[in-house]
Write a protein that holds these residues in place. Structure first.
Motif, short mmCIF file in Angstrom:
data_model
loop_
_atom_site.label_atom_id
_atom_site.label_comp_id
_atom_site.label_asym_id
_atom_site.label_seq_id
_atom_site.Cartn_x
_atom_site.Cartn_y
_atom_site.Cartn_z
N VAL A 181 0.92 -1.25 0.05
CA VAL A 181 0.04 0.01 -0.06
C VAL A 181 0.96 1.33 0.09
CG1 VAL A 181 -1.49 1.59 1.44
CG2 VAL A 181 -1.90 -0.99 1.03
N THR A 220 2.28 2.47 -3.09
CA THR A 220 1.55 3.17 -4.36
C THR A 220 1.48 4.70 -4.61
OG1 THR A 220 -0.32 3.50 -2.94
CG2 THR A 220 -0.46 1.49 -3.88
N CYS A 221 2.29 5.08 -3.39
CA CYS A 221 2.57 6.71 -3.53
C CYS A 221 3.56 6.92 -4.51
CB CYS A 221 2.41 7.31 -1.92
SG CYS A 221 4.14 7.05 -1.24
N ALA A 229 1.73 7.21 -7.95
CA ALA A 229 1.09 8.61 -7.98
C ALA A 229 2.10 9.70 -8.09
CB ALA A 229 0.25 8.75 -6.43
N ARG A 276 -7.17 15.08 -12.57
CA ARG A 276 -7.06 14.82 -11.05
C ARG A 276 -6.70 16.00 -10.36
NH1 ARG A 276 -3.90 9.43 -8.84
NH2 ARG A 276 -3.35 10.30 -6.68
N GLY A 285 -3.60 10.01 4.00
CA GLY A 285 -2.92 9.35 3.05
C GLY A 285 -2.14 10.31 1.96
N ALA A 286 -1.55 11.22 2.45
CA ALA A 286 -0.93 12.47 1.73
C ALA A 286 0.04 11.85 0.79
CB ALA A 286 -0.45 13.46 2.68
N GLY A 287 0.75 10.76 1.10
CA GLY A 287 1.94 10.22 0.36
C GLY A 287 2.92 11.43 -0.12
N ASP A 330 0.16 10.15 7.02
CA ASP A 330 0.44 8.63 6.13
C ASP A 330 1.12 7.91 7.03
OD1 ASP A 330 1.30 7.01 4.00
OD2 ASP A 330 0.43 8.48 2.73
N PHE A 331 1.64 6.75 6.67
CA PHE A 331 2.28 5.76 7.20
C PHE A 331 3.76 6.53 7.64
CE2 PHE A 331 0.02 2.33 5.28
CZ PHE A 331 -0.56 1.72 6.19
N GLY A 369 1.12 7.85 11.01
CA GLY A 369 0.21 6.83 11.94
C GLY A 369 -0.86 6.16 10.73
N ASP A 370 -1.19 5.26 11.34
CA ASP A 370 -2.25 4.29 10.53
C ASP A 370 -3.44 4.79 10.33
OD1 ASP A 370 -3.53 2.02 9.46
OD2 ASP A 370 -2.25 0.73 10.34
N LEU A 371 -4.05 5.03 9.47
CA LEU A 371 -5.59 5.54 9.23
C LEU A 371 -6.52 4.47 9.64
CD1 LEU A 371 -5.31 7.22 5.77
CD2 LEU A 371 -5.66 8.45 7.92
N GLU A 397 -7.38 11.42 -1.55
CA GLU A 397 -6.76 11.04 -3.12
C GLU A 397 -6.37 9.48 -3.10
OE1 GLU A 397 -4.64 14.49 -4.40
OE2 GLU A 397 -4.54 13.42 -6.29
N CYS A 398 -7.13 8.76 -3.66
CA CYS A 398 -6.66 7.42 -3.67
C CYS A 398 -6.23 6.70 -2.49
CB CYS A 398 -5.52 7.33 -4.92
SG CYS A 398 -6.06 7.72 -6.60
N LEU A 405 -8.45 0.95 2.10
CA LEU A 405 -9.15 0.69 3.63
C LEU A 405 -10.26 -0.12 3.64
CD1 LEU A 405 -8.84 4.35 5.17
CD2 LEU A 405 -7.03 2.34 5.42
N1 SAM Z 1 -2.76 10.93 -1.76
C1 SAM Z 1 -1.62 10.78 -2.44
C2 SAM Z 1 -1.59 11.47 -3.88
O1 SAM Z 1 -2.48 11.40 -4.42
O2 SAM Z 1 -0.69 11.44 -4.36
C3 SAM Z 1 -0.99 9.51 -2.48
C4 SAM Z 1 -1.86 8.43 -2.98
S1 SAM Z 1 -1.48 6.65 -2.71
C5 SAM Z 1 -1.92 6.02 -4.12
C6 SAM Z 1 -2.18 6.03 -1.31
C7 SAM Z 1 -1.52 6.43 -0.05
O3 SAM Z 1 -2.27 6.06 0.98
C8 SAM Z 1 0.04 5.97 0.32
O4 SAM Z 1 0.82 6.93 0.40
C9 SAM Z 1 -0.25 5.01 1.54
O5 SAM Z 1 0.89 5.02 2.42
C10 SAM Z 1 -1.32 5.83 2.09
N2 SAM Z 1 -2.32 4.82 3.16
C11 SAM Z 1 -2.68 3.81 2.43
N3 SAM Z 1 -3.45 3.17 3.78
C12 SAM Z 1 -2.94 3.96 4.79
C13 SAM Z 1 -3.39 3.76 6.27
N4 SAM Z 1 -3.99 2.75 6.77
N5 SAM Z 1 -2.56 4.59 6.86
C14 SAM Z 1 -1.98 5.56 6.52
N6 SAM Z 1 -1.53 5.84 5.23
C15 SAM Z 1 -2.38 5.04 4.24
#
Ligand code: SAM
Length: 320
Positions: free
Chosen positions: A10, A13-14, A17, A56, A85-87, A109-110, A154-156, A183-184, A189
């Motif tokens: 997961v 995936t950032c 993006a 987007r 989930g700002a990535g 984000d994580f 942290g974990d969402l 965003e994505c 989740l």
């Molecule tokens: N929003 C950013 C963008 O559009 O560029 C990143 C999108 S990326 C596809 C998904 C993001 O969600 C990743 O950075 C991932 O680590 C975060 N994410 C997914 N599940 C998460 C969780 N349970 N806790 C924290 N972050 C999470």
């Protein structure tokens, strides 16, 4: 164990993006001078992907800017933005460079991702110089805190127990108008966890809005192919939770007590929400002859904009 492999997938995936965003920025679709610092090595995406990335980006920036401008217009208190989930999203820096700031901007984000983000910010003067002067590094480099910007790890899936206390500790004010952005992220989740976040917002923040950009329609042939493709690139991705229709993504918020909710897929957004002059400009950057494929792809992504209460500043916004 399996869970941590899945988390790792997961987090990966950032990068995807960011690579897409860098491709669109380098070709001139979008103006983002910052994303290059988060991408190594750069990759050129196909024209239809760049066009999608443009839409987007346009939808998200448009919403953020409308919110900040509306705050000014209503002489509201200063407002907050929370990015879930700002990535490697660079919106904070883009807005800051334009002199468009809110009272407080939070990114979550994580820790694995926020640590990389913080390190990149500190390495790049063009990024670091846009941090508020009172910024401090915390938690071994995985968090940044200041009066106007916080990068929180942290974990969402532990939003209420773990992240809400951190938000509050770093100045989150439930009485400020607050725009949440996702965003994505929600697709990764379990609905149980994303619904927890959505319900916490309506119960705890007096005046809130959320913009989500997520995959939809996973069940038709094309949707299935996209999900399989995502899984193929990130083998460990298991549960991917996309809403089946446009109606269900917007109904999700209404059924949980939000006041207003609008969903628009990216194909409609492309045809309805861009200026003609913009579409002419895009056509000059790259010729797009795969219209059918673009439309099919774009029908599988949607913006949803919902607000919790019929109040300013959100009732003034019309981002979709
Ligand atoms: N929003 C950013 C963008 O559009 O560029 C990143 C999108 S990326 C596809 C998904 C993001 O969600 C990743 O950075 C991932 O680590 C975060 N994410 C997914 N599940 C998460 C969780 N349970 N806790 C924290 N972050 C999470």
């Amino acid at each position: 164990g399996g869970a941590s492999n899945a988390d790792h997938a997961v987090q990966g995936t950032c990068n995807d993006a960011a690579v897409s965003r860098e491709s669109a920025a380098r070709l001139g679709y979008i103006v983002d001078p910052f994303i290059q610092h988060f991408v190594k090595p750069p990759q050129r995406r196909a024209p239809l992907i760049n066009r999608g990335t443009y839409c987007r980006f346009h939808g998200v920036q448009n919403t953020l800017c409308q919110f900040i401008q509306a705050l000014g217009a209503t002489a509201q208190s200063s407002g907050q933005i929370v990015v879930l989930g700002a990535g490697f999203d660079t919106s904070y820096f883009i807005l800051e460079k334009e002199g468009m700031s809110v009272g407080k901007y939070f990114e979550i984000d994580f820790a694995e991702i926020t640590a990389k983000k913080a390190a990149t910010i500190y390495r790049q003067p063009s990024l670091k110089s846009l941090l508020p002067k009172d910024t401090e590094v915390a938690l071994g480099g995985s968090e940044l805190h200041s009066s106007r910007y916080s990068l929180i790890s942290g974990d969402l899936r532990q939003f209420q127990s773990h992240l809400v206390p951190k938000l509050v500790e770093h100045g989150f004010d439930p009485n400020e108008p607050t725009l949440f952005l996702s965003e994505c992220v929600l697709i990764y989740l379990d609905p149980e966890h994303s619904d927890n976040i959505i319900d916490w917002i309506t119960q705890s923040v007096s005046n809130a809005a959320i913009l989500t950009y997520e995959q939809i329609r996973p069940d038709d042939r094309f949707g299935q192919m996209m999900i399989d493709n995502l899984r193929a690139r990130q083998l460990e991705l298991r549960g991917l939770h996309a809403y089946p229709t446009l109606e269900s993504t917007s109904q999700r918020f209404l059924s949980r007590g939000w006041h207003s909710s609008t969903a628009v897929d990216l194909a409609v957004y492309h045809d309805r929400c861009l200026d003609d002059s913009e579409r002419v400009r895009l056509a000059k950057i790259e010729f797009l002859d795969e219209w059918e494929e673009f439309t099919l792809l774009a029908q599988h992504y949607a913006f949803t904009f919902a607000y919790s209460k019929d109040a300013e500043p959100f009732q003034m916004l019309c981002p979709l």
